[in-house]
Scaffold this active site. Structure first.
Site, PDB file in Angstrom:
ATOM      1  N   ASP A 206       4.013   5.447   5.462  1.00  0.00           N
ATOM      2  CA  ASP A 206       3.393   4.834   4.295  1.00  0.00           C
ATOM      3  C   ASP A 206       2.433   5.834   3.661  1.00  0.00           C
ATOM      4  O   ASP A 206       1.636   6.484   4.348  1.00  0.00           O
ATOM      5  CB  ASP A 206       2.635   3.560   4.701  1.00  0.00           C
ATOM      6  N   ASN A 214      -1.932   5.533  -8.347  1.00  0.00           N
ATOM      7  CA  ASN A 214      -1.404   4.891  -9.552  1.00  0.00           C
ATOM      8  C   ASN A 214      -2.516   4.527 -10.520  1.00  0.00           C
ATOM      9  O   ASN A 214      -2.393   4.734 -11.738  1.00  0.00           O
ATOM     10  CB  ASN A 214      -0.618   3.629  -9.173  1.00  0.00           C
ATOM     11  N   GLU A 249       5.731   2.074  -1.476  1.00  0.00           N
ATOM     12  CA  GLU A 249       5.351   3.417  -1.038  1.00  0.00           C
ATOM     13  C   GLU A 249       5.680   3.633   0.431  1.00  0.00           C
ATOM     14  O   GLU A 249       5.094   4.475   1.102  1.00  0.00           O
ATOM     15  CB  GLU A 249       3.854   3.677  -1.285  1.00  0.00           C
TER      16      GLU A 249
END
Length: 329
Positions: A206, A214, A249
């Site tokens: 991860d 973002n 992700e």
């Protein structure tokens, strides 16, 4: 009494001559109609994207091939009619054994309608054919066995099937396996390891603080990060390992015939590869880290779900312990 002048007699030929003239006109009409039909038939054969063919089994000689042969195969029909081996040399080498074996099955079955194989054209193009063949039931016994068939060019259909398969199994952004395809393949690898009694390792990865990436740099930059992480995974993993994006992700990997301790070396290389990545946005440069959870088959009651759950717990433990690390579960 009426006298017939020579001119009046020439306008009325004897009955025999009239019949001959009518027969000749009729014959000419039939020839014209036959010619039209032949031209129409030839035009139809030329417009069909398939090759009609006839083959004498005993003499191994091609008796007929339709005009589409030269367009599809890119080879002169005269060479094929002169030598059957011209067809053999046009078949893609990996498919030749199947193409010949399936052709021979027509002698037993009378018809073979599921033959698909590849050919190489004279200029090196690879094409797919659906080549159906049948025993000619109207063949005279003295002629031997005549096999007739129709070879259709299905290259575009195969390409479309391949593209649909790719879209169904591939993550659009990273071009790695999507979640469904990854777990389908992982399930097969897991069952094989159980049957063979071999080791198998499972890893979850991860990206740390991806939401912050973002929010700070925008989603296009976040997409670029995902793409580079996926590229790193494809570069580092061994041949035969499975890798895919299974969440926003989150990525997963499976290592067949590999203990968790052995797989940890691969995970460490991946960790270093990702740490070396550099990203920029509006003159700002940043890097990323990942947290990984790694586990393997530990007992005979193991399932793929239990592997996934243990790797997931190990990954979140890596998050709690400070991120940017690998935890064995």
């Amino acid at each position: 009494m009426v006298k017939h002048t020579p001119s009046s007699m020439s306008q009325h030929p004897p009955p025999e001559a009239a019949q001959t003239l009518l027969a000749l006109m009729h014959a000419q009409g039939e020839v014209a109609r036959l010619s039209e039909r032949e031209q129409l038939f030839s035009a139809l054969l030329d417009s069909v994207n398939a090759v009609l063919w006839a083959f004498d089994w005993e003499s191994r000689k091609v008796l007929y091939v339709s005009p589409a042969y030269e367009r599809i195969f890119g080879r002169p029909a005269s060479l094929l009619l002169a030598d059957y081996n011209e067809w053999r040399s046009s078949v893609y080498p990996d498919d030749l054994e199947y193409a010949e074996r399936s052709l021979a099955e027509v002698l037993v079955k009378g018809a073979v309608e599921d033959r698909e194989y590849r050919i190489m054209t004279a200029d090196g193009q690879l094409r797919w054919l659906s080549d159906k063949c049948y025993i000619n039931q109207q063949t005279d016994g003295d002629q031997g066995v005549i096999v007739v068939g129709i070879a259709e060019d299905i290259t575009e259909n195969k390409q479309l099937q391949g593209e649909l398969q790719r879209l169904a199994t591939t993550d659009v952004l990273t071009q790695s396996s999507n979640r469904r395809h990854f777990f389908d393949c992982a399930r097969g690898a897991f069952e094989k390891a159980r049957q063979d009694g071999t080791a198998l390792a499972f890893l979850l990865l991860d990206i740390d603080d991806f939401k912050q990436i973002n929010d700070t740099y925008g989603h296009p930059t976040g997409d670029h990060v995902l793409l580079r992480i996926a590229d790193s995974g494809k570069t580092v993993l061994r041949r035969g390992d499975l890798f895919g994006r299974i969440g926003g992700e989150e990525f997963a990997a499976m290592f067949p015939d590999c203990t968790p301790e052995m797989a940890q070396h691969v995970a460490e290389r991946l960790q270093r590869e990702i740490q070396r990545l550099s990203f920029s946005h509006d003159d700002q440069t940043f890097g990323v880290t990942v947290s990984q959870g790694l586990t393997g088959i530990v007992d005979s009651d193991e399932t793929l779900d239990s592997l996934f759950a243990r790797a997931d717990a190990a990954m979140y433990q890596a998050k709690r312990q400070g991120k940017n690390q690998i935890v064995l579960g």
